[in-house]
Design an enzyme around this catalytic site. Structure first.
Site, PDB file in Angstrom:
ATOM      1  CD  GLU A  47      -2.311   1.228   2.937  1.00 20.00           C
ATOM      2  OE1 GLU A  47      -1.671   0.750   3.895  1.00 20.00           O
ATOM      3  OE2 GLU A  47      -3.439   1.737   3.056  1.00 20.00           O
ATOM      4  CG  ASN A 111      -4.742   3.881   0.257  1.00 20.50           C
ATOM      5  OD1 ASN A 111      -3.993   3.319  -0.533  1.00 20.50           O
ATOM      6  ND2 ASN A 111      -4.559   3.829   1.566  1.00 20.50           N
ATOM      7  CE  LYS A 128      -7.173   1.207   3.619  1.00 22.25           C
ATOM      8  NZ  LYS A 128      -5.934   1.687   4.295  1.00 22.25           N
ATOM      9  CD  GLU A 147      -5.364   4.747   5.583  1.00 24.59           C
ATOM     10  OE1 GLU A 147      -5.876   4.500   4.478  1.00 24.59           O
ATOM     11  OE2 GLU A 147      -4.990   3.866   6.377  1.00 24.59           O
ATOM     12  CB  CYS A 172      -4.002  -1.542   4.554  1.00 25.11           C
ATOM     13  SG  CYS A 172      -3.275  -1.614   6.206  1.00 25.11           S
ATOM     14  CG  ASN A 197       1.976   1.411   4.783  1.00 24.37           C
ATOM     15  OD1 ASN A 197       3.123   1.772   4.953  1.00 24.37           O
ATOM     16  ND2 ASN A 197       1.429   1.309   3.578  1.00 24.37           N
TER      17      ASN A 197
HETATM   18  N1  CDV Z   1      -3.148   1.400   6.489  1.00 28.25           N
HETATM   19  C1  CDV Z   1      -4.110   0.828   7.224  1.00 28.25           C
HETATM   20  O1  CDV Z   1      -5.217   0.627   6.757  1.00 28.25           O
HETATM   21  N2  CDV Z   1      -3.807   0.525   8.499  1.00 28.25           N
HETATM   22  C2  CDV Z   1      -4.759  -0.036   9.424  1.00 28.25           C
HETATM   23  C3  CDV Z   1      -4.479   0.433  10.829  1.00 28.25           C
HETATM   24  C4  CDV Z   1      -5.169   1.689  11.133  1.00 28.25           C
HETATM   25  C5  CDV Z   1      -4.953  -0.509  11.879  1.00 28.25           C
HETATM   26  C6  CDV Z   1      -4.781  -1.552   9.364  1.00 28.25           C
HETATM   27  O2  CDV Z   1      -5.887  -2.110   9.359  1.00 28.25           O
HETATM   28  O3  CDV Z   1      -3.723  -2.182   9.395  1.00 28.25           O
END
Ligand code: CDV
Length: 314
Positions: A47, A111, A128, A147, A172, A197
């Site tokens: 990501e 994203n 996303k 975000e 993510c 991430n």
């Molecule tokens: N980049 C993300 O989406 N990170 C989230 C954090 C906020 C928990 C994740 O679900 O890993």
């Protein structure tokens, strides 16, 4: 056509706030070349993998925000990656901040993750859906997860016919939600590519911190198994601008088993040779949707967003 393919997850270590995108692209190309040497036809990258994970800072300074986003893809800075991938005949996925203007002249930020085929052509674009964190500055946090300040959510999970199979993408936080996998599973997804991430410190509930690694694999292994598909989870890990993030990129089989896992928190390629036909052992038995799913009993999934009162049962 053979349905056996070698795929890779190109995990990245930290990217500094002032690291030029051209340097990051060189790191991606190095992973791509390693993947080629190991026989990969497809490599998943993380990501927002052209920049540092910028939502850890809240800013309204449009000049800096614009530097974190791409108005075109490939851009002059990312074109060398596309050219090298096409020369090697390898496809890839890439996560980045997308800045786009619609027909009414309204600007949108997403994203985004793209799927690029072995000729260097973008064949899929995913925005996303589950955007975590907060939209306003939060002084209680040691670092931000803004975000929701930078991105609006995408509105669908798509899959694409590519690499001899049906390929989906998620980003993510999407990986934590069962709907992500099921909506793609209902479109026949055989391989789902997920970049992430994940800071190890979770401000809303720090007691979850020691469970980050467990939860990461838990959700992706469950998603793979319950939908009879392969899942690739690829991290940007390590300590980036003082914030430690989860690595542990993994390639997961439809059985839910880990086939390959990263052992470092830096730039590292992991690979696996997978047989897409293996999906059918799960798609046609325990998780034969046609035979066993009961959509009428799942009505609340689309009718409700949050939990509500129990429904009357006779
Ligand atoms: N980049 C993300 O989406 N990170 C989230 C954090 C906020 C928990 C994740 O679900 O890993």
């Amino acid at each position: 056509m053979t349905r056996t393919l070698t795929i890779g997850a190109g995990q990245l270590g930290p990217i500094a706030r002032d690291e030029p995108k051209s340097d990051v692209v060189e790191r991606l190309i190095s992973l791509l070349e390693q993947a080629h040497a190991r026989g990969c036809v497809l490599v998943a990258f993380p990501e927002l993998c052209l920049t540092t994970f910028f939502p850890r800072w809240y800013t309204t300074a449009s000049e800096e925000i614009d530097r974190w986003f791409e108005r075109e893809m490939p851009s002059p800075e990312t074109k060398p990656l596309f050219d090298e991938a096409a020369r090697l005949g390898i496809g890839f996925t890439l996560g980045y901040g997308e800045l786009t203007t619609d027909d009414e002249g309204v600007t949108h930020r997403y994203n985004t993750q793209i799927l690029v085929d072995s000729a260097g052509v973008i064949v899929g674009r995913y925005r996303k859906v589950h955007v975590p964190g907060h939209a306003e500055y939060d002084p209680s946090r040691p670092f931000q997860h803004a975000e929701r300040h930078y991105f609006e959510p995408g509105d669908r999970f798509g899959v694409w016919r590519a690499f001899g199979g049906i390929v989906g993408m998620a980003t993510c936080n999407d990986r934590r939600w069962p709907e992500t996998y099921r909506v793609m599973g209902l479109q026949g997804a055989e391989l789902i590519l997920i970049g992430y991430n994940t800071p190890l410190y979770y401000a809303p509930d720090p007691q979850q911190n020691p469970l980050q690694s467990f939860h990461n694999h838990l959700v992706m292994q469950a998603g793979a198994y319950q939908n009879g598909c392969y899942v690739v989870g690829v991290a940007k890990g390590g300590t980036e601008e003082g914030v430690e993030s989860l690595a542990q990129s993994a390639i997961i089989a439809p059985s839910g088993q880990l086939i390959a896992q990263a052992i470092t928190t830096g730039d590292e390629l992991i690979t696996a040779t997978i047989d897409l036909d293996y999906c059918k052992f799960y798609k046609e038995t325990l998780f034969n949707y046609d035979l066993y799913r009961v959509p009428a009993a799942y009505r609340l999934i689309t009718e409700r967003r949050g939990a509500g009162a129990p429904e009357e049962m006779s």
